[in-house]
Design a protein around this motif. Structure first.
Motif, PDB file in Angstrom:
ATOM      1  N   LYS A 175       0.829  -1.204   0.000  1.00 24.95           N
ATOM      2  CA  LYS A 175       0.000   0.000   0.000  1.00 24.95           C
ATOM      3  C   LYS A 175       0.865   1.257   0.000  1.00 24.95           C
ATOM      4  O   LYS A 175       0.540   2.248  -0.670  1.00 24.95           O
ATOM      5  N   LEU A 176       1.947   1.258   0.754  1.00 26.69           N
ATOM      6  CA  LEU A 176       2.858   2.404   0.763  1.00 26.69           C
ATOM      7  C   LEU A 176       3.454   2.614  -0.622  1.00 26.69           C
ATOM      8  O   LEU A 176       3.540   3.758  -1.101  1.00 26.69           O
ATOM      9  N   GLN A 177       3.838   1.540  -1.257  1.00 30.12           N
ATOM     10  CA  GLN A 177       4.398   1.615  -2.601  1.00 30.12           C
ATOM     11  C   GLN A 177       3.392   2.238  -3.565  1.00 30.12           C
ATOM     12  O   GLN A 177       3.699   3.150  -4.327  1.00 30.12           O
ATOM     13  N   ARG A 178       2.161   1.733  -3.508  1.00 31.19           N
ATOM     14  CA  ARG A 178       1.101   2.234  -4.382  1.00 31.19           C
ATOM     15  C   ARG A 178       0.771   3.699  -4.069  1.00 31.19           C
ATOM     16  O   ARG A 178       0.503   4.494  -4.973  1.00 31.19           O
ATOM     17  N   SER A 179       0.812   4.051  -2.804  1.00 30.19           N
ATOM     18  CA  SER A 179       0.522   5.431  -2.393  1.00 30.19           C
ATOM     19  C   SER A 179       1.564   6.396  -2.946  1.00 30.19           C
ATOM     20  O   SER A 179       1.222   7.485  -3.433  1.00 30.19           O
ATOM     21  N   LEU A 180       2.822   6.017  -2.868  1.00 31.22           N
ATOM     22  CA  LEU A 180       3.894   6.866  -3.381  1.00 31.22           C
ATOM     23  C   LEU A 180       3.779   7.039  -4.899  1.00 31.22           C
ATOM     24  O   LEU A 180       3.931   8.152  -5.413  1.00 31.22           O
ATOM     25  N   ILE A 181       3.509   5.953  -5.601  1.00 32.68           N
ATOM     26  CA  ILE A 181       3.368   6.023  -7.059  1.00 32.68           C
ATOM     27  C   ILE A 181       2.253   6.984  -7.438  1.00 32.68           C
ATOM     28  O   ILE A 181       2.420   7.859  -8.294  1.00 32.68           O
ATOM     29  N   GLN A 182       1.097   6.841  -6.781  1.00 32.79           N
ATOM     30  CA  GLN A 182      -0.034   7.705  -7.104  1.00 32.79           C
ATOM     31  C   GLN A 182       0.254   9.164  -6.759  1.00 32.79           C
ATOM     32  O   GLN A 182      -0.095  10.076  -7.527  1.00 32.79           O
ATOM     33  N   MET A 256       5.870  14.670 -20.460  1.00 32.10           N
ATOM     34  CA  MET A 256       5.304  13.345 -20.235  1.00 32.10           C
ATOM     35  C   MET A 256       5.771  12.791 -18.898  1.00 32.10           C
ATOM     36  O   MET A 256       6.899  13.047 -18.466  1.00 32.10           O
ATOM     37  N   THR A 257       4.914  12.032 -18.256  1.00 28.44           N
ATOM     38  CA  THR A 257       5.284  11.328 -17.032  1.00 28.44           C
ATOM     39  C   THR A 257       4.751   9.910 -17.116  1.00 28.44           C
ATOM     40  O   THR A 257       3.737   9.655 -17.778  1.00 28.44           O
ATOM     41  N   ALA A 258       5.441   8.986 -16.449  1.00 30.04           N
ATOM     42  CA  ALA A 258       5.022   7.584 -16.508  1.00 30.04           C
ATOM     43  C   ALA A 258       5.541   6.822 -15.302  1.00 30.04           C
ATOM     44  O   ALA A 258       6.669   7.049 -14.843  1.00 30.04           O
ATOM     45  N   TYR A 259       4.700   5.950 -14.806  1.00 34.59           N
ATOM     46  CA  TYR A 259       5.121   4.944 -13.833  1.00 34.59           C
ATOM     47  C   TYR A 259       5.532   3.688 -14.588  1.00 34.59           C
ATOM     48  O   TYR A 259       4.933   3.339 -15.612  1.00 34.59           O
ATOM     49  N   SER A 260       6.537   2.997 -14.072  1.00 35.41           N
ATOM     50  CA  SER A 260       6.860   1.668 -14.608  1.00 35.41           C
ATOM     51  C   SER A 260       7.705   0.913 -13.599  1.00 35.41           C
ATOM     52  O   SER A 260       8.420   1.519 -12.793  1.00 35.41           O
ATOM     53  N   PRO A 261       7.639  -0.420 -13.637  1.00 37.16           N
ATOM     54  CA  PRO A 261       8.699  -1.188 -12.998  1.00 37.16           C
ATOM     55  C   PRO A 261       9.965  -1.029 -13.824  1.00 37.16           C
ATOM     56  O   PRO A 261       9.900  -0.770 -15.036  1.00 37.16           O
ATOM     57  N   CYS A 262      11.098  -1.156 -13.186  1.00 36.80           N
ATOM     58  CA  CYS A 262      12.392  -1.019 -13.865  1.00 36.80           C
ATOM     59  C   CYS A 262      13.211  -2.269 -13.575  1.00 36.80           C
ATOM     60  O   CYS A 262      13.222  -2.762 -12.447  1.00 36.80           O
ATOM     61  N   PHE A 263      13.901  -2.747 -14.584  1.00 42.28           N
ATOM     62  CA  PHE A 263      14.651  -3.998 -14.470  1.00 42.28           C
ATOM     63  C   PHE A 263      16.121  -3.739 -14.794  1.00 42.28           C
ATOM     64  O   PHE A 263      16.447  -3.272 -15.883  1.00 42.28           O
ATOM     65  N   ARG A 264      16.991  -4.045 -13.851  1.00 44.59           N
ATOM     66  CA  ARG A 264      18.429  -3.828 -14.058  1.00 44.59           C
ATOM     67  C   ARG A 264      19.211  -4.994 -13.481  1.00 44.59           C
ATOM     68  O   ARG A 264      19.011  -5.376 -12.327  1.00 44.59           O
ATOM     69  N   ARG A 265      20.116  -5.512 -14.289  1.00 41.67           N
ATOM     70  CA  ARG A 265      20.896  -6.667 -13.854  1.00 41.67           C
ATOM     71  C   ARG A 265      21.860  -6.295 -12.733  1.00 41.67           C
ATOM     72  O   ARG A 265      22.169  -7.115 -11.878  1.00 41.67           O
ATOM     73  N   GLU A 266      22.351  -5.042 -12.746  1.00 42.38           N
ATOM     74  CA  GLU A 266      23.280  -4.570 -11.717  1.00 42.38           C
ATOM     75  C   GLU A 266      24.443  -5.543 -11.560  1.00 42.38           C
ATOM     76  O   GLU A 266      24.841  -5.912 -10.450  1.00 42.38           O
ATOM     77  N   ALA A 267      24.988  -5.957 -12.691  1.00 44.34           N
ATOM     78  CA  ALA A 267      26.105  -6.906 -12.665  1.00 44.34           C
ATOM     79  C   ALA A 267      27.295  -6.312 -11.924  1.00 44.34           C
ATOM     80  O   ALA A 267      27.647  -5.150 -12.109  1.00 44.34           O
ATOM     81  N   GLY A 268      27.899  -7.104 -11.051  1.00 39.99           N
ATOM     82  CA  GLY A 268      29.075  -6.660 -10.322  1.00 39.99           C
ATOM     83  C   GLY A 268      28.768  -5.977  -9.005  1.00 39.99           C
ATOM     84  O   GLY A 268      29.674  -5.591  -8.277  1.00 39.99           O
ATOM     85  N   SER A 269      27.474  -5.801  -8.657  1.00 38.47           N
ATOM     86  CA  SER A 269      27.105  -5.152  -7.400  1.00 38.47           C
ATOM     87  C   SER A 269      27.161  -6.168  -6.259  1.00 38.47           C
ATOM     88  O   SER A 269      26.666  -7.273  -6.378  1.00 38.47           O
ATOM     89  N   TYR A 270      27.760  -5.768  -5.136  1.00 38.95           N
ATOM     90  CA  TYR A 270      27.843  -6.658  -3.994  1.00 38.95           C
ATOM     91  C   TYR A 270      28.204  -5.843  -2.760  1.00 38.95           C
ATOM     92  O   TYR A 270      28.541  -4.651  -2.846  1.00 38.95           O
TER      93      TYR A 270
END
Length: 423
Positions: A175-182, A256-270
């Protein structure tokens, strides 16, 4: 993509600007000019030979009309020879144009004059700070403990379903996630941005147009069977709405504005920097994009920075704005401002937004143009910014607002979340 004319007009200046980004192949500038010289020479040869074919073809008609069959046959043989040459020129042109294009796309955008010289994040320039850092209670804990305590996110469940870096939001966490997006979308549309809900996968042409390819293919998830890419940000599909488009000057600016999920491999992050929500492979973000006249792009950049700054102020979070140095900037950006919020429990700054002016770099790739008041075709300038990325915003909201009776949310979220406190 840079324009060849810019390289030709002042190659040494271009190399000097590329050095600010610590680009390691300045010799590519000379190679591009050489390929362009070859292309121009071949084009002239092709045009001249084609003109000879046209002239000889007309002459054949005259000779045939005059009954001069033998001379007409000789002219036909000459035309046939010209056509062989034309075919050869076309083949050579295709090869050289491909070499030119493949070399040109390896050059990053040139940094603006305002970009600081530097190589590392430590050399970024703090433009200004705002908000107050909270005084946390002695028993304050980082957000990953709070997420578990209040049952907001389950990382282990995400590991089971998909893998590390794919959190599952539950109950009040969802719900917090959805609230922030809206809230973010409402904030942006109130400022004149039109909302879009784009596809979350793009084709190769779209990823190329905004500069993700060929620079960031290693960080993108790739559906190889269909040759589609999961988007790293809504910037990619939304900006591509205007790929291969000619706008009227009166239609600018496009906001323009848009919500979306974002996908990143973030290779090498640790390590500790990736714990909890600090760095994940799937996250939600609201983006703002503008397409504007070149003369107004830096004014618009300032407006977008103020827009994001006011959004952070409304969330009552301590923040700072950084102007990135050349070595810390993205491939396609001419100038970038990063926003960081202070994580009180972790005692460190976390990036939550980047606002960038790409000038004509993206628009040249995607052929986004407009007709100015004289009717002349011009490349537009594109800009984008995070408004905002959610994971670290959530982390800082939880950490900075923790109290004995729960997490006290900022006033702007009360109506969206339906409560003032997470308990």
């Amino acid at each position: 993509m840079l324009q060849v004319s810019v390289l030709r007009n002042n190659p040494e200046w271009v190399k000097a600007r590329l050095a600010v980004k610590h680009f390691k192949q300045p010799e590519l500038v000379d190679e591009i000019i050489k390929f362009d010289d070859e292309r121009k020479s071949l084009q002239v040869s092709y045009d001249n030979t084609q003109a000879s074919i046209n002239a000889a073809s007309k002459e054949i008609g005259k000779l045939m009309g005059q009954g001069k069959k033998e001379e007409a046959e000789a002219a036909k043989a000459e035309v046939a020879n010209y056509k062989v040459q034309v075919s050869s020129f076309l083949e050579q042109l295709a090869i050289v144009e491909k070499q030119l294009q493949e070399t040109l796309v390896q050059l990053p955008n040139l940094p603006a004059e305002e970009v600081p010289i530097g190589r590392t994040p430590e050399e970024n320039v703090v433009v200004r700070e705002g908000g107050d850092k909270p005084n946390l209670p002695a028993d304050a804990v980082p957000h990953w403990d709070l997420l578990d305590k209040y049952k907001l996110i389950n990382f282990e469940l995400g590991n089971k379903i998909t893998g590390s870096g794919f959190p599952v939001y539950i109950g009040k966490g969802a719900k917090l996630q959805r609230s922030l997006i809206q809230y973010f979308l409402d904030y942006n549309t109130a400022a004149g941005y039109t909302e879009y809900l784009p596809p979350f996968m793009v084709n190769e042409a779209s990823a190329y147009a905004t500069g993700q390819l060929p620079d960031k293919e290693g960080q993108m998830y790739h559906a190889t069977e269909d040759n589609l890419y999961l988007i790293p940000t809504a910037e990619v599909p939304v900006t591509n709405i205007y790929r291969d488009t000619i706008l009227k000057e009166t239609e600018l600016p496009v906001k323009m504005t848009a919500y979306s999920p974002c996908f990143r491999r973030e290779a090498g992050s640790y390590g500790k920097d990736v714990r909890g929500l600090n760095r994940v492979h799937q996250f939600e973000k609201v983006e703002i994009i503008q397409i504007v006249q070149p003369s107004k792009s830096f004014e618009v950049l300032d407006d977008m920075v103020k827009h994001v700054e006011a959004l952070l102020q409304s969330l009552e979070l301590p923040y700072r704005i950084l102007r990135l140095c050349g070595g810390d900037m993205g491939f396609a950006s001419a100038i970038t401002y990063d926003f960081e919020v202070y994580s009180a429990a972790q005692e460190r700054w976390l990036e939550v937004s980047s606002v960038s002016n790409f000038e004509s770099f993206q628009s040249n790739r995607m052929k986004c143009r407009y007709k100015d008041e004289t009717g002349k075709m011009q490349l537009a300038h594109t800009l984008n910014g995070s408004s905002l990325a959610l994971p670290r915003i959530v982390a800082c909201l939880l950490e900075n607002n923790q109290a004995a009776d729960g997490i006290h949310l900022p006033k702007v979220l009360h109506s969206y979340f339906g409560n003032a406190v997470i308990n």
